[in-house]
Design a protein around this motif. Sequence first.
Motif, PDB file in Angstrom:
ATOM      1  N   LEU A  91       0.628  -1.218  -0.067  1.00  0.00           N
ATOM      2  CA  LEU A  91      -0.120  -0.171  -0.037  1.00  0.00           C
ATOM      3  C   LEU A  91       0.739   1.213   0.055  1.00  0.00           C
ATOM      4  O   LEU A  91       0.327   2.429  -0.481  1.00  0.00           O
ATOM      5  CB  LEU A  91      -1.040  -0.241   1.192  1.00  0.00           C
ATOM      6  CG  LEU A  91      -2.113  -1.081   1.190  1.00  0.00           C
ATOM      7  CD1 LEU A  91      -2.885  -0.841   2.444  1.00  0.00           C
ATOM      8  CD2 LEU A  91      -3.243  -0.462   0.159  1.00  0.00           C
ATOM      9  N   THR A 287      -5.556  -4.075   6.402  1.00  0.00           N
ATOM     10  CA  THR A 287      -4.815  -3.621   5.410  1.00  0.00           C
ATOM     11  C   THR A 287      -5.163  -4.220   4.025  1.00  0.00           C
ATOM     12  O   THR A 287      -5.146  -3.540   2.719  1.00  0.00           O
ATOM     13  CB  THR A 287      -3.331  -3.784   5.542  1.00  0.00           C
ATOM     14  OG1 THR A 287      -3.175  -5.256   5.884  1.00  0.00           O
ATOM     15  CG2 THR A 287      -2.821  -3.001   6.688  1.00  0.00           C
ATOM     16  N   GLN A 289      -8.128  -5.079   2.812  1.00  0.00           N
ATOM     17  CA  GLN A 289      -9.406  -4.624   2.143  1.00  0.00           C
ATOM     18  C   GLN A 289      -9.090  -3.150   1.298  1.00  0.00           C
ATOM     19  O   GLN A 289      -9.788  -3.199   0.546  1.00  0.00           O
ATOM     20  CB  GLN A 289     -10.449  -4.167   3.313  1.00  0.00           C
ATOM     21  CG  GLN A 289     -10.056  -3.230   4.347  1.00  0.00           C
ATOM     22  CD  GLN A 289     -11.012  -2.929   5.476  1.00  0.00           C
ATOM     23  OE1 GLN A 289     -11.236  -1.943   5.895  1.00  0.00           O
ATOM     24  NE2 GLN A 289     -11.736  -3.885   5.673  1.00  0.00           N
ATOM     25  N   LEU A 290      -7.948  -2.632   1.421  1.00  0.00           N
ATOM     26  CA  LEU A 290      -7.617  -1.392   0.787  1.00  0.00           C
ATOM     27  C   LEU A 290      -6.759  -1.676  -0.472  1.00  0.00           C
ATOM     28  O   LEU A 290      -7.029  -1.088  -1.529  1.00  0.00           O
ATOM     29  CB  LEU A 290      -6.775  -0.442   1.475  1.00  0.00           C
ATOM     30  CG  LEU A 290      -7.367   0.230   2.785  1.00  0.00           C
ATOM     31  CD1 LEU A 290      -6.351   1.046   3.520  1.00  0.00           C
ATOM     32  CD2 LEU A 290      -8.614   0.905   2.511  1.00  0.00           C
ATOM     33  N   ARG A 293      -9.359  -2.505  -3.345  1.00  0.00           N
ATOM     34  CA  ARG A 293     -10.117  -1.475  -4.121  1.00  0.00           C
ATOM     35  C   ARG A 293     -11.557  -1.390  -4.811  1.00  0.00           C
ATOM     36  O   ARG A 293     -11.907  -1.415  -5.746  1.00  0.00           O
ATOM     37  CB  ARG A 293      -9.033  -0.797  -5.215  1.00  0.00           C
ATOM     38  CG  ARG A 293      -7.838  -0.429  -4.649  1.00  0.00           C
ATOM     39  CD  ARG A 293      -7.115   0.096  -5.720  1.00  0.00           C
ATOM     40  NE  ARG A 293      -6.961   1.580  -5.556  1.00  0.00           N
ATOM     41  CZ  ARG A 293      -6.375   2.685  -5.930  1.00  0.00           C
ATOM     42  NH1 ARG A 293      -5.594   2.219  -7.194  1.00  0.00           N
ATOM     43  NH2 ARG A 293      -6.264   3.959  -5.701  1.00  0.00           N
ATOM     44  N   GLU A 338     -10.558   5.221   8.967  1.00  0.00           N
ATOM     45  CA  GLU A 338      -9.810   4.798   7.904  1.00  0.00           C
ATOM     46  C   GLU A 338     -11.212   4.249   6.938  1.00  0.00           C
ATOM     47  O   GLU A 338     -11.451   4.644   5.555  1.00  0.00           O
ATOM     48  CB  GLU A 338      -9.228   3.484   8.163  1.00  0.00           C
ATOM     49  CG  GLU A 338      -8.646   2.903   6.881  1.00  0.00           C
ATOM     50  CD  GLU A 338      -8.263   1.208   7.310  1.00  0.00           C
ATOM     51  OE1 GLU A 338      -8.372   0.457   6.368  1.00  0.00           O
ATOM     52  OE2 GLU A 338      -7.421   1.202   8.054  1.00  0.00           O
ATOM     53  N   TYR A 342     -12.399   5.905   3.149  1.00  0.00           N
ATOM     54  CA  TYR A 342     -12.614   4.927   2.063  1.00  0.00           C
ATOM     55  C   TYR A 342     -14.112   4.896   1.234  1.00  0.00           C
ATOM     56  O   TYR A 342     -14.076   5.239   0.106  1.00  0.00           O
ATOM     57  CB  TYR A 342     -12.280   3.569   2.524  1.00  0.00           C
ATOM     58  CG  TYR A 342     -12.293   2.667   1.246  1.00  0.00           C
ATOM     59  CD1 TYR A 342     -11.217   2.367   0.368  1.00  0.00           C
ATOM     60  CD2 TYR A 342     -13.469   1.834   0.688  1.00  0.00           C
ATOM     61  CE1 TYR A 342     -10.983   1.678  -0.776  1.00  0.00           C
ATOM     62  CE2 TYR A 342     -13.547   1.056  -0.080  1.00  0.00           C
ATOM     63  CZ  TYR A 342     -12.354   0.704  -0.998  1.00  0.00           C
ATOM     64  OH  TYR A 342     -12.489   0.100  -2.063  1.00  0.00           O
ATOM     65  N   TYR A 347      -9.300   7.484  -1.166  1.00  0.00           N
ATOM     66  CA  TYR A 347      -8.540   6.204  -1.065  1.00  0.00           C
ATOM     67  C   TYR A 347      -7.393   6.650  -0.325  1.00  0.00           C
ATOM     68  O   TYR A 347      -6.709   6.027   0.613  1.00  0.00           O
ATOM     69  CB  TYR A 347      -8.440   5.772  -2.549  1.00  0.00           C
ATOM     70  CG  TYR A 347      -7.503   4.322  -2.417  1.00  0.00           C
ATOM     71  CD1 TYR A 347      -8.034   3.174  -2.045  1.00  0.00           C
ATOM     72  CD2 TYR A 347      -6.223   4.444  -2.880  1.00  0.00           C
ATOM     73  CE1 TYR A 347      -7.295   2.019  -1.800  1.00  0.00           C
ATOM     74  CE2 TYR A 347      -5.381   3.353  -2.842  1.00  0.00           C
ATOM     75  CZ  TYR A 347      -5.870   2.016  -2.239  1.00  0.00           C
ATOM     76  OH  TYR A 347      -5.307   0.880  -2.209  1.00  0.00           O
ATOM     77  N   ALA A 350      -7.477   6.951   3.256  1.00  0.00           N
ATOM     78  CA  ALA A 350      -7.728   5.804   3.862  1.00  0.00           C
ATOM     79  C   ALA A 350      -6.237   5.219   4.020  1.00  0.00           C
ATOM     80  O   ALA A 350      -6.148   4.597   5.307  1.00  0.00           O
ATOM     81  CB  ALA A 350      -8.664   5.015   3.058  1.00  0.00           C
ATOM     82  N   VAL A 351      -5.463   5.001   3.023  1.00  0.00           N
ATOM     83  CA  VAL A 351      -4.127   4.377   2.964  1.00  0.00           C
ATOM     84  C   VAL A 351      -3.236   5.124   4.076  1.00  0.00           C
ATOM     85  O   VAL A 351      -2.484   4.184   4.949  1.00  0.00           O
ATOM     86  CB  VAL A 351      -3.619   4.444   1.654  1.00  0.00           C
ATOM     87  CG1 VAL A 351      -2.213   4.065   1.753  1.00  0.00           C
ATOM     88  CG2 VAL A 351      -4.492   3.441   0.651  1.00  0.00           C
TER      89      VAL A 351
END
Length: 425
Positions: A91, A287, A289-290, A293, A338, A342, A347, A350-351
């Motif tokens: 990420l 982590t 889940q990001l 996308r 977070e 998202y 995004y 969120a990261v």
Amino acid sequence: MGVRSRLPTAIRNGAEWARRFARTAPGVLSAVVVGLVALSVISGLVCANQLSEKLTRRDTVLTHSEPLANAAQRLYVALSAADATASSAFLSGNVESPDVRTRYRQALADAAAALAEATTGASDQQTRDIVANISADLPTYTGLVEAARANNRQGLPVGSAYLRQASALMQNSVLPDAERLQKNRLTHLRDDQRDISTLPLLSVILLLVLLLAFVAGSVVLLRHTNRRINLGVGTAAGATVLALLWIVIASIAATGVIDTGSDGATARFETLSRIRILAQQARTEETLQLIIRGDINDSENRFGTKVNELSDHLTTVTDANSPAATAFSTWQAGHNTEVKAYQANDYNGAVTQAIGGAPGSSATRFAALDDALRTELDTTRQQVRDGVDGAGGAFQLSQFGTLLLLIAAAAATAGGIWPRLKEFL
């Protein structure tokens, strides 16, 4: 030929004399003293052996069973940390920071060291299978992570597929094997603790039999000597009672110190280990889940399931104001921030919240939670070791003490009956 013919006759004559002697008062008294002395010595040796085994088991727990159980717990955490760090590295962009890369490598090194320690001296088939599975899967996992890293550096979207495949291997194969190893080691630890604290039944049974034998011997002496009390036999019975009380009291003390009940130190250690595992699993989900996308509802459900179970366990071993409980609450708040970012199509925000180094980021707050849990585990682990050491201490010198008491009982028996026997000789 004459000697051979006379030998059976001599044997028959000797056997006949022994039968006639056994019916006499001296013969009966001789049988009583020999039987009581032999049973006293045998009981002393058995007691000494069983009590020595408890002290040996204490040493085994402190040098083998407990360290291996702790190493198995560290193995799971290190593997989970490697998986979460690999996701964080992905990420962080095309080229991860040196710090993230170092943490990933350190996690793998910690896992390798913990695996070697957790399986030291293991010869059972289950452990060999677990080691073989983990040893075969880890190179595959690291290869997939490197493939994801290489594609990510080139900006190729296939990198996320490699990372998801690596994480699936870790979550579905490597970590379940690590959990099996941990349960195996904790089972061995509990078995060893139980062996230390339980009453040595064979010793107790033999001592009770010996006491009954003294009672029976006293009755026989009364019939043949008209003396109600034989001082030697009475003293021997008293020594036997002291040995029995020593064993029972030491066992009760050991059971109270080692505390293997549902609220004991060992149970708390197991619960805290489970909590730390659940936290690592939830962090990995947080982590990953990001990286998807896409729709994160399924991922959030899995995250929520693990977090709810974590919360339920945490309330049983810590209070609401403990560092671990506080860190857990703040990490939850960071995760919610977070998810909101998202869902608001932010995004990058969120990261940053997930892996950033700011005090309010999920990464920082999770690190605080893991540190608090590790501190709780270290404290509880020391309580487990102190309990085992204390339980062994309850039996200290008992093997020598009971043996001496029962040898003294044998000597007292012989000394008490011999004067009565001399009266008939």
